[in-house]
Design an enzyme around this catalytic site. Sequence first.
Site, PDB file in Angstrom:
ATOM      1  N   ASP A   1      -0.313  11.450  -6.534  1.00  0.00           N
ATOM      2  CA  ASP A   1      -0.161  10.063  -6.629  1.00  0.00           C
ATOM      3  C   ASP A   1       1.184   9.760  -7.956  1.00  0.00           C
ATOM      4  O   ASP A   1       1.705   8.868  -7.518  1.00  0.00           O
ATOM      5  CB  ASP A   1      -1.458   9.459  -6.789  1.00  0.00           C
ATOM      6  CG  ASP A   1      -2.352   9.312  -5.593  1.00  0.00           C
ATOM      7  OD1 ASP A   1      -1.902   9.518  -4.480  1.00  0.00           O
ATOM      8  OD2 ASP A   1      -3.551   8.865  -5.820  1.00  0.00           O
TER       9      ASP A   1
ATOM     10  N   ASP B   1      11.911  12.776   2.775  1.00  0.00           N
ATOM     11  CA  ASP B   1      10.560  13.341   2.676  1.00  0.00           C
ATOM     12  C   ASP B   1      10.521  14.286   1.540  1.00  0.00           C
ATOM     13  O   ASP B   1      11.295  15.286   1.431  1.00  0.00           O
ATOM     14  CB  ASP B   1      10.362  14.271   4.281  1.00  0.00           C
ATOM     15  CG  ASP B   1       8.815  14.756   4.164  1.00  0.00           C
ATOM     16  OD1 ASP B   1       8.082  14.173   4.833  1.00  0.00           O
ATOM     17  OD2 ASP B   1       8.679  15.944   3.729  1.00  0.00           O
TER      18      ASP B   1
ATOM     19  N   GLU C   1       3.756  10.894   2.280  1.00  0.00           N
ATOM     20  CA  GLU C   1       5.331  11.333   1.222  1.00  0.00           C
ATOM     21  C   GLU C   1       6.476  10.876   1.910  1.00  0.00           C
ATOM     22  O   GLU C   1       7.652  11.582   1.546  1.00  0.00           O
ATOM     23  CB  GLU C   1       5.144  12.760   0.983  1.00  0.00           C
ATOM     24  CG  GLU C   1       5.415  13.724   2.061  1.00  0.00           C
ATOM     25  CD  GLU C   1       4.384  14.246   3.035  1.00  0.00           C
ATOM     26  OE1 GLU C   1       4.248  15.138   3.498  1.00  0.00           O
ATOM     27  OE2 GLU C   1       3.187  13.120   2.915  1.00  0.00           O
TER      28      GLU C   1
ATOM     29  N   ASN D   1      -0.129  18.870  -3.487  1.00  0.00           N
ATOM     30  CA  ASN D   1      -1.582  18.122  -3.369  1.00  0.00           C
ATOM     31  C   ASN D   1      -2.545  19.118  -3.738  1.00  0.00           C
ATOM     32  O   ASN D   1      -3.747  18.918  -4.470  1.00  0.00           O
ATOM     33  CB  ASN D   1      -1.717  17.301  -2.283  1.00  0.00           C
ATOM     34  CG  ASN D   1      -1.494  15.811  -2.527  1.00  0.00           C
ATOM     35  OD1 ASN D   1      -1.360  15.449  -3.710  1.00  0.00           O
ATOM     36  ND2 ASN D   1      -1.085  15.090  -1.510  1.00  0.00           N
TER      37      ASN D   1
END
Length: 398
Positions: A288, A271, A314, A279
């Site tokens: 991205d 993770d 993620e 983000n």
Amino acid sequence: MLAIYFSPMLLGLMLLLAIAVAATALWYVSRPYAGPAFWMASGWTLILGVMLFIGFMVTGSPVLNVLGNAGQLAGEALFLLGIFRFLGRPLPLWIVPASVGLMMAFNIRYWVVDGNSDFLLGVYSTIAGLLPLQAIWLLLHSRADRATRPAQLLVGVSLLLYSGVTLLRGYHGYHDWLLDRPYIPPHQSFSYLLPYNFALPALVMGFVGVTLMTMQRILASSREHEERAQRLATRDELTNLLNRRAFNAIAERDLPRALRQQQPLCLAFIDLDHFKRLNDHHGHNFGDQVLRMFADSWQGQLRASDVLARYGGEEFVLLLPDTDPGEARTLLDRARASVAAADIRDGDVPVPLTFSAGLAQALAGDDIDSLLGRADQALYRAKTSGRDQIVVWEPDSV
């Protein structure tokens, strides 16, 4: 009418009619591919021009003579525009009015000042022979579309032959005009018969070539769509890693085999740390990019038997056959250090990136869900213990 029946012009008209019908069918089945619409318009325009010229032969009307020659040149120009359109190049639209206008000017002069028919034949052949040169150069030199390259060469060679024969016809027309030779009936004239014996077959061969170009592009596009559909079924579109469904299918095959053969097998749940914050601060597009970078960073670190997949968001999963927990942890630590050392920037702003991972070894009686569950428990402990670390599942870590 008997002269027309025995004239090669009638045979030429029938060949052009066949081309026009075939071009119409090609346009219908290949929509919305660019190019065939021009070839269809070219075929019917050529037929119209030839029919007007036949009308001139029957009636002697100067108007039909002018319109017939103009129509034939317009049809040839449209054929060439279709090639530019098919190859995605800017259309030289000027060739239609330029060629038609120039021919009409000389043709009208012929009737007004009692010009020479051999000279007029030379003018027509010069215009028609020079028209394809741009398209010929493009076809013989363009290598952007490898799927249609063989057909492009066929069309280029066909047009080169057509251009050469037509210019030769023009040379004979000028030659007869300069020598002031007496009028020869068309069916006895070398200059008149030359295009029907050689140039028209070259034009037919050119149409066969553009048909092949279209079919080759359709087949290539179909294969591309098919491959894309298979990739979408098994690959994550953003990172090009395996997706969850594909990973589960592989794990459900490899896990029982490892347990049956008593070979070690490990699974890591990975993770990215604080990805939501990344983000929020830098935007989803940047997020991205980071996911793609993370996926690419594993290239060269994994063996052919290792399986890395994007499990969602993620989260990533890594299946390591024939690997014990010590070896698996070494690989993950090396990857963690590589990611942490990566120079990731949003403009001039450095963006730190780390990941946490939970690692579990397959045990007797495991299925994919139980193995994933233990790796997820280890990942939870890694995240609650400060992140940026690898935790191996042990019974007391629950």
